[in-house]
Design a protein around this motif. Structure first.
Motif, PDB file in Angstrom:
ATOM      1  N   GLU A 119      47.228  21.338  34.212  1.00 12.58           N
ATOM      2  CA  GLU A 119      45.766  21.310  34.194  1.00 12.58           C
ATOM      3  C   GLU A 119      45.244  20.028  34.834  1.00 12.58           C
ATOM      4  N   GLU A 122      45.498  20.436  38.581  1.00 12.99           N
ATOM      5  CA  GLU A 122      44.454  21.327  39.083  1.00 12.99           C
ATOM      6  C   GLU A 122      43.110  20.609  39.174  1.00 12.99           C
ATOM      7  N   ARG A 123      42.769  19.835  38.159  1.00 10.53           N
ATOM      8  CA  ARG A 123      41.470  19.150  38.153  1.00 10.53           C
ATOM      9  C   ARG A 123      41.416  18.038  39.209  1.00 10.53           C
ATOM     10  N   GLU A 125      43.164  17.970  42.037  1.00  7.06           N
ATOM     11  CA  GLU A 125      43.113  18.604  43.358  1.00  7.06           C
ATOM     12  C   GLU A 125      41.731  19.180  43.640  1.00  7.06           C
ATOM     13  N   ARG A 126      41.028  19.585  42.587  1.00  5.00           N
ATOM     14  CA  ARG A 126      39.684  20.131  42.750  1.00  5.00           C
ATOM     15  C   ARG A 126      38.721  19.085  43.322  1.00  5.00           C
ATOM     16  N   THR A 128      39.146  17.142  45.736  1.00  2.00           N
ATOM     17  CA  THR A 128      39.238  16.962  47.190  1.00  2.00           C
ATOM     18  C   THR A 128      39.318  18.292  47.927  1.00  2.00           C
ATOM     19  N   ARG A 129      38.824  19.338  47.317  1.00  2.00           N
ATOM     20  CA  ARG A 129      38.841  20.627  48.002  1.00  2.00           C
ATOM     21  C   ARG A 129      37.684  20.737  48.986  1.00  2.00           C
ATOM     22  N   ARG A 132      35.115  17.935  50.742  1.00  2.00           N
ATOM     23  CA  ARG A 132      35.323  16.685  50.023  1.00  2.00           C
ATOM     24  C   ARG A 132      36.607  15.990  50.465  1.00  2.00           C
TER      25      ARG A 132
END
Length: 541
Positions: A119, A122-123, A125-126, A128-129, A132
């Motif tokens: 988790e 995942e957070r 990596e979110r 710089t999606r 961003r």
């Protein structure tokens, strides 16, 4: 080994918790390796960065576990960097602090709740999606530039920091971080498999990493602590440890440092190419580049300030040395860079040009040297891509070559390129040196002499005498007329003469000055000598 110690001591610490806290460890807490420990790249005395990740409801047990384990790990002799955080705290800190963000990017699960570690990944990596990622890359490059300003912005420093100087291990980290946020890939093997790195670049990275890490590990063991600066004293010791031995004209330490500088330069160049490919470009910017394209001579195209052959002409340019040098000559004339998308293709093509007649290419190169303005960047790029040594074979020996003393700050190749840059700068100098430089009718001979003047170093005989032979061979290869050959040979053979007289002789002696003036038997030689000498201090000290 470190994982094994951490795992055993963690199990012991968990066993000492209350039954409720111990049972919560597998579902409410996680032990995560960060930074160098996370990417499995620890040197002997590097910090072991551990994060205790927990759900808010498990705070008491997490604090108790953290206190016990930190104490036990310190007692076991590990140099520990520890933190205690929730998922929300991790994300908040990552938004504010780039060093925290990059450390979390390489987080590796050790024990506890694998869901919690997943988790976290995942957070993070979110963050710089999408678009961003562009902002993250730009901030990271700014931070790296500031880091290089502090620890060394050249890959040819006298005493480099193996981790943080330009061309150090940080270039590898930079590639990993950018690849992670841009493509979701981190390992160099994966980058090659996904064709994000060429096989040649991947091999260069692997060889450089192996060499520099080995040197860094040795420094740590010898110092008994974290030590990343490769001092002059340690260079001598490591040269022997790596099996280098003195040979005529080249000390063991000079051979060792030449190998190091070649690896650090390779790291710098591969990182530069990778970053250029990965930097984001908005739709409007790409559209603007397309709309402002213009053709030159029917064979080339200028896009966004960079020059390249038109697509249908690329194979012909890359397979012919004269056309390749002509591309750089035109870029120099127009004040442009050759498009970076070609660099890797040029580097790969150069090795296939062995045996090709270079006579015409040398004529183009010589004509280019007569045109100051952008010679510094153009000649430097020709050198970095391996083209220059196809025109002047002796330059290959100078790559990464250092004179092991306190006087010479740069490698021979870097010193040579700096000399060209400083000479070219006289074009706009309002003083007497600028006047002398602008009055030189054959600037190509001066610039060629600057490239040649130290190529005799690294051999047993006097480098000026060897330079004389190199200059003669070069004059023949370039087909110079007799009087231009004589000027070139004179400048190379006697490039230390003016400095020797200025610093070691009595310049108030009129007879000395008269003899010196007679040795410069024409105006062109005198002007060239004046432009050749003053940069000696700037390019070495």
């Amino acid at each position: 080994m470190t994982d094994g110690m951490v795992t055993r001591l963690t199990h012991t610490a968990v066993a000492g918790l209350t039954k409720a806290d111990a049972s919560a460890f597998e579902s409410e807490m996680a032990l995560v390796a960060l930074g160098g420990y996370g990417r499995a790249e620890l040197s002997p005395f590097s910090d072991v960065d551990l994060m205790f990740l927990y759900r808010p409801g498990a705070r008491r047990g997490a604090e108790e576990l953290c206190n016990r384990l930190v104490r036990d790990l310190w007692d076991a002799g590990l140099v520990l960097g520890s933190s205690l955080r929730t998922l929300v705290e991790c994300v908040t800190l990552a938004r504010r602090d780039l060093s925290v963000h990059t450390a979390l990017l390489e987080g590796r699960h050790i024990l506890g709740s694998s869901w919690l570690t997943g988790e976290l990944r995942e957070r993070i990596e979110r963050l710089t999606r999408g678009r961003r990622a562009d902002r993250f890359v730009e901030v990271m490059l700014l931070e790296r530039a500031a880091e290089q300003a502090r620890f060394g912005s050249s890959a040819h420093l006298l005493e480099p920091n193996l981790k943080l100087s330009k061309g150090g291990l940080r270039e590898l980290h930079l590639i990993r971080w950018i690849a992670h946020v841009r493509y979701g890939v981190a390992g160099f093997d994966r980058l090659e498999q996904e064709r994000l790195l060429s096989a040649e670049d991947a091999a260069m990275l692997a060889e450089a990493r192996e060499f520099i890490l080995r040197a860094r590990n040795d420094l740590h063991f010898k110092a008994g602590r974290a030590q990343d600066v490769l001092t002059l004293h340690e260079q001598v010791r490591l040269a022997a440890a790596f099996g280098f031995r003195d040979r005529p004209g080249l000390l063991a330490v000079e051979q060792f440092m030449q190998r190091f500088y070649r690896h650090s330069s390779a790291l710098e160049e591969v990182a530069e190419r990778f970053v250029r490919r990965c930097r984001g470009s908005s739709l409007w910017r790409r559209l603007g580049r397309f709309l402002t394209q213009r053709r030159v001579n029917g064979q080339y195209v200028v896009t966004g300030g960079a020059l390249a052959p038109v697509p249908e002409a690329r194979p012909a340019v890359l397979s012919n040395l004269e056309r390749l040098v002509s591309l750089f000559s035109l870029a120099n004339q127009m004040g442009l860079e050759v498009d970076d998308s070609l660099w890797e293709q040029i580097r790969n093509a150069v090795s296939l040009l062995d045996g090709q007649d270079a006579t015409a290419a040398r004529r183009v190169f010589l004509a280019m040297l007569a045109t100051p303005g952008h010679l510094d960047s153009t000649v430097r790029r020709l050198a970095s891509l391996g083209v220059l040594e196809k025109l002047i074979p002796e330059f290959a020996h100078a790559r990464g070559l250092i004179q092991f003393n306190q006087y010479h700050k740069y490698t021979v190749d870097e010193h040579t390129l700096l000399c060209v840059a400083h000479a070219e700068a006289f074009q706009d100098d309002p003083g007497p040196l600028g006047h002398a430089y602008r009055g030189i009718h054959h600037k190509e001979i001066l610039h060629l002499a600057l490239i040649l003047h130290d190529l005799g170093k690294g051999f047993e005989d006097d480098h000026s005498a060897l330079g004389y032979d190199i200059a003669l061979r070069t004059a023949d290869r370039f087909g110079l007329e007799a009087h231009l050959r004589d000027i070139l040979v004179f400048l190379v053979r006697h490039h230390l003469l003016m400095a020797h007289l200025a610093f070691r002789r009595d310049t108030s002696d009129e007879q000395l000055l008269a003899r010196f003036a007679r040795s410069l038997d024409d105006v062109e030689s005198r002007r060239a000598r004046r432009a050749l000498c003053p940069d000696h201090g700037k390019t070495d000290r």
